[in-house]
Design a protein around this motif. Structure first.
Motif, PDB file in Angstrom:
ATOM      1  N   VAL A 333       0.861  -1.186   0.000  1.00 46.33           N
ATOM      2  CA  VAL A 333       0.000   0.000   0.000  1.00 46.33           C
ATOM      3  C   VAL A 333       0.898   1.236   0.000  1.00 46.33           C
ATOM      4  N   LEU A 334       0.570   2.184  -0.863  1.00 44.48           N
ATOM      5  CA  LEU A 334       1.262   3.474  -0.868  1.00 44.48           C
ATOM      6  C   LEU A 334       0.276   4.541  -0.422  1.00 44.48           C
ATOM      7  N   ILE A 335       0.575   5.193   0.709  1.00 45.01           N
ATOM      8  CA  ILE A 335      -0.306   6.209   1.279  1.00 45.01           C
ATOM      9  C   ILE A 335       0.216   7.589   0.896  1.00 45.01           C
ATOM     10  N   HIS A 336      -0.662   8.373   0.288  1.00 43.50           N
ATOM     11  CA  HIS A 336      -0.329   9.753  -0.072  1.00 43.50           C
ATOM     12  C   HIS A 336      -1.027  10.701   0.906  1.00 43.50           C
ATOM     13  N   GLY A 337      -0.394  11.810   1.177  1.00 42.17           N
ATOM     14  CA  GLY A 337      -1.043  12.809   2.014  1.00 42.17           C
ATOM     15  C   GLY A 337      -0.070  13.846   2.504  1.00 42.17           C
ATOM     16  N   GLU A 338      -0.591  15.024   2.811  1.00 47.27           N
ATOM     17  CA  GLU A 338       0.242  16.088   3.316  1.00 47.27           C
ATOM     18  C   GLU A 338       0.746  15.760   4.716  1.00 47.27           C
ATOM     19  N   ALA A 449       4.590   5.530   2.755  1.00 44.36           N
ATOM     20  CA  ALA A 449       3.862   6.797   2.745  1.00 44.36           C
ATOM     21  C   ALA A 449       4.788   7.905   2.273  1.00 44.36           C
ATOM     22  N   THR A 450       4.207   8.912   1.689  1.00 44.96           N
ATOM     23  CA  THR A 450       4.987  10.052   1.209  1.00 44.96           C
ATOM     24  C   THR A 450       4.092  11.274   1.082  1.00 44.96           C
ATOM     25  N   ASN A 451       4.719  12.440   1.206  1.00 45.98           N
ATOM     26  CA  ASN A 451       3.997  13.679   0.892  1.00 45.98           C
ATOM     27  C   ASN A 451       4.513  14.282  -0.415  1.00 45.98           C
ATOM     28  N   ARG A 452       5.385  13.527  -1.083  1.00 47.43           N
ATOM     29  CA  ARG A 452       5.904  13.963  -2.374  1.00 47.43           C
ATOM     30  C   ARG A 452       5.039  13.436  -3.521  1.00 47.43           C
ATOM     31  N   ASP A 453       5.158  14.098  -4.671  1.00 47.93           N
ATOM     32  CA  ASP A 453       4.535  13.603  -5.893  1.00 47.93           C
ATOM     33  C   ASP A 453       5.550  12.677  -6.565  1.00 47.93           C
ATOM     34  N   ARG A 462      14.594  10.905 -10.006  1.00 44.32           N
ATOM     35  CA  ARG A 462      14.987  10.796  -8.600  1.00 44.32           C
ATOM     36  C   ARG A 462      14.321   9.610  -7.912  1.00 44.32           C
ATOM     37  N   PHE A 463      13.381   8.970  -8.586  1.00 46.63           N
ATOM     38  CA  PHE A 463      12.718   7.806  -8.006  1.00 46.63           C
ATOM     39  C   PHE A 463      12.473   6.791  -9.120  1.00 46.63           C
ATOM     40  N   ARG A 464      12.770   5.533  -8.826  1.00 49.60           N
ATOM     41  CA  ARG A 464      12.670   4.483  -9.837  1.00 49.60           C
ATOM     42  C   ARG A 464      11.207   4.161 -10.157  1.00 49.60           C
ATOM     43  N   GLU A 465      10.923   4.089 -11.440  1.00 51.89           N
ATOM     44  CA  GLU A 465       9.558   3.797 -11.865  1.00 51.89           C
ATOM     45  C   GLU A 465       9.155   2.379 -11.481  1.00 51.89           C
ATOM     46  N   ASP A 466      10.093   1.400 -11.636  1.00 50.82           N
ATOM     47  CA  ASP A 466       9.741   0.013 -11.313  1.00 50.82           C
ATOM     48  C   ASP A 466       9.472  -0.159  -9.821  1.00 50.82           C
ATOM     49  N   LEU A 467      10.205   0.586  -8.973  1.00 48.95           N
ATOM     50  CA  LEU A 467       9.952   0.518  -7.535  1.00 48.95           C
ATOM     51  C   LEU A 467       8.601   1.146  -7.200  1.00 48.95           C
ATOM     52  N   TYR A 468       8.267   2.222  -7.886  1.00 50.86           N
ATOM     53  CA  TYR A 468       6.989   2.907  -7.638  1.00 50.86           C
ATOM     54  C   TYR A 468       5.815   1.948  -7.853  1.00 50.86           C
ATOM     55  N   TYR A 469       5.848   1.193  -8.929  1.00 52.26           N
ATOM     56  CA  TYR A 469       4.726   0.292  -9.210  1.00 52.26           C
ATOM     57  C   TYR A 469       4.708  -0.909  -8.268  1.00 52.26           C
ATOM     58  N   ARG A 470       5.858  -1.287  -7.737  1.00 51.81           N
ATOM     59  CA  ARG A 470       5.890  -2.343  -6.720  1.00 51.81           C
ATOM     60  C   ARG A 470       5.265  -1.866  -5.412  1.00 51.81           C
ATOM     61  N   LEU A 471       5.474  -0.595  -5.097  1.00 52.59           N
ATOM     62  CA  LEU A 471       4.959  -0.041  -3.842  1.00 52.59           C
ATOM     63  C   LEU A 471       3.502   0.400  -3.959  1.00 52.59           C
ATOM     64  N   ASN A 472       3.095   0.787  -5.151  1.00 55.90           N
ATOM     65  CA  ASN A 472       1.782   1.390  -5.354  1.00 55.90           C
ATOM     66  C   ASN A 472       0.770   0.382  -5.906  1.00 55.90           C
ATOM     67  N   VAL A 473       0.794  -0.839  -5.377  1.00 58.28           N
ATOM     68  CA  VAL A 473      -0.202  -1.828  -5.795  1.00 58.28           C
ATOM     69  C   VAL A 473      -1.588  -1.351  -5.354  1.00 58.28           C
ATOM     70  N   LEU A 474      -1.671  -0.893  -4.121  1.00 54.58           N
ATOM     71  CA  LEU A 474      -2.910  -0.292  -3.603  1.00 54.58           C
ATOM     72  C   LEU A 474      -2.588   1.145  -3.210  1.00 54.58           C
ATOM     73  N   ASP A 475      -3.408   2.060  -3.677  1.00 52.82           N
ATOM     74  CA  ASP A 475      -3.136   3.490  -3.474  1.00 52.82           C
ATOM     75  C   ASP A 475      -4.178   4.090  -2.534  1.00 52.82           C
ATOM     76  N   LEU A 476      -3.692   4.830  -1.511  1.00 55.57           N
ATOM     77  CA  LEU A 476      -4.608   5.433  -0.549  1.00 55.57           C
ATOM     78  C   LEU A 476      -4.263   6.899  -0.384  1.00 55.57           C
TER      79      LEU A 476
END
Length: 516
Positions: A333-338, A449-453, A462-476
């Protein structure tokens, strides 16, 4: 910008050089940056004060009007000028059959000699400036002061404005350079690493206070000296010669052992110097111990559940419902938020709502750990992996989280090297400790979790695309408080009760009145 001439208060008075300098100095103190004046005054001001003065140049038109108006009888016109007169004026006189001669001077005293010489030669009329006017009057020679035309003044003003524009641009560049240098100096002074650099001749150019302390010598003893004289056992000349970096080297200064990195400074692929950083190994060990205490002071238990999330707005209720559905899965799960919206609160709630609730919950703020320590914290290390490593090695957070959940906050802050290692763990479900060869299987659910885009970070490499999709299976996405309407009152009342206790009924009543 100010225009100065050499005249005094009356028509027959001339300001002395001292008066001119005093006036210019006064104007400079009041903010004058550029002056316009006639040539004599220009020389005096520039010599005395060292400031820039734009000279007013007389044109042929200025002279022609005065030449044609004068009757010289059997004599000739004497032109008095500060420096040689232009050839075109004398040529015009020749064409008009007007006898003329040029007399030059370089100071008020010289102007008297110039007038005396002209009168001795038979001059019957003089044309010049304020200084020669006084001398001519004293000697009985008719004399007219040459005035600058509007054209010559406008030309000088154009030049002055161009110079002033260049001065402003240069001032901006100097301020920017000074700001950058002060920023660099602040970074050098604030960093915990010792830093020293040499130029292409091997001469010490930069040294910060930490380096002074570790090396045991002051900046005065180091700067400007060959590095081999002040540090006989250094390998900076080797890097300077080969251009190859040397990282994670062990170096001793007296009784202090350091972890050292030596990196070439490349300009257009040419080695122009070397910079070295040193970290006191004892300080690294102390920092590591503090970090471990801070990381584990809360234990490995998630104490919050969905019931602890306060709010009744549609935005937060919808988010809770989505999070509850995610709790039923073991996907990342990748949690987005300020900042401050409660990302860890949701991470703990997801863990406690999942089948892993009886397993450990391990949380780490990635931004709070130095990059050179992060991998050993996440994956552990073997004995002897580096100087100061604990006897027997140390298990990492992924091993501690086996059978449970690991929560990595501020995931957007990790280095690209750590991203590669984390990606391998997510793909292979196994870790290898730093300095070890043994592969250790791990069963861990990863919540980040991150507050970055992160999409923007990917575009900026600055951030790997393949890692992003591994972490962002479920987006909150957690909504900020400003999007939650009436939740402000609910949260306000919740924290009021929590902080004020039960013995504040009157205060509670007043607080409710304020909320409504």
């Amino acid at each position: 910008m100010f225009v100065c001439n050499g005249t005094g208060d009356g028509p027959d008075s001339v300001a002395s050089p001292e008066d001119i300098v005093n006036l210019a100095s006064s104007l400079q103190q009041r903010g004058a940056k550029l002056f316009l004046s006639r040539k004599g005054t220009q020389q005096i001001v520039e010599s005395a004060l060292g400031i820039q003065v734009v000279g007013l140049n007389n044109t042929l038109t200025d002279y022609m009007k005065m030449i044609l108006e004068r009757q010289v009888g059997g004599g000739f016109i004497a032109f008095f000028s500060y420096g040689a007169l232009s050839d075109e004026v004398m040529l015009m006189c020749e064409m008009l059959h007007i006898r003329a001669k040029n007399y030059t001077f370089t100071s008020p005293e010289d102007s008297y000699d110039a007038v005396t010489a002209a009168m001795a030669d038979g001059a019957t009329y003089g044309i010049g400036g304020a200084w020669t006017s006084v001398a001519a009057t004293a000697g009985g020679l008719p004399h007219a002061i040459l005035e600058n035309s509007s054209e010559s003044i406008v030309n000088a003003l154009d030049v002055a404005l161009q110079i002033r524009a260049i001065q402003r641009e240069e001032a901006v560049k100097q301020r920017q350079l000074k700001t950058r240098m002060e920023m660099y100096q602040a970074v050098l002074n604030a960093t915990h690493d010792a830093i020293i650099s040499v130029n292409e001749q091997g001469t010490v150019q930069v040294v910060n206070p930490v380096a002074e302390r570790i090396i045991g010598k002051s900046a005065l003893e180091l700067l400007g000296h060959p590095i081999e004289e002040v540090l006989p056992n250094t390998k900076l000349p080797e890097v300077l010669r080969t251009g190859r970096p040397q990282t994670n080297q062990i170096m001793q200064f007296g009784k202090t052992w350091t972890n050292t990195n030596r990196l070439p400074i490349l300009v257009d692929n040419d080695v122009r110097g070397v910079v070295a950083t040193f970290q006191d190994i004892r300080q690294l060990q102390t920092t590591e111990q503090k970090i471990r205490l801070k990381l584990h002071e809360k234990g490995l238990v998630a104490k919050y559940t969905f019931a602890d999330i306060q709010g009744a707005s549609p935005a937060i209720l919808s988010t809770i419902q989505i999070a509850k559905s995610y709790a039923m899965s073991s996907a990342a799960v990748l949690i987005h938020g300020e900042t401050g919206v409660g990302k860890e609160l949701f991470a703990q709630s997801i863990h406690n709502g999942s089948s892993r609730r009886n397993g450990p919950f391990v949380a780490l703020n990635c931004a709070a750990v130095a990059n050179n320590l992060l991998e050993s914290e996440l994956f552990g290390y073997e004995e002897g992996a580096f100087t100061g490593a604990s006897r027997g090695g140390r298990e990492g957070l992924f091993e501690l989280a086996h059978g449970g959940t690991i929560f990595l906050d501020e995931i957007g802050e990790i280095s690209t090297e750590t991203q590669v290692a984390l990606l391998r763990v997510l793909q292979e479900k196994e870790i290898r400790r730093v300095g070890g060869s043994r592969v250790i299987p791990v069963d861990v659910r990863v919540i980040t979790a991150t507050n970055r885009d992160l999409i923007e970070e990917i575009l900026k490499k600055r951030f790997r695309e393949d890692l992003y999709y591994r972490l962002n299976v479920l987006d909150l996405e957690i909504p900020p408080l400003r999007a939650r309407g009436r939740d402000v009152k609910i949260l306000g009342l919740h924290f009021f009760k929590k902080l004020s206790g039960s013995a504040a009924s009157e205060l509670h009543k007043r607080f409710l009145e304020i909320l409504h």
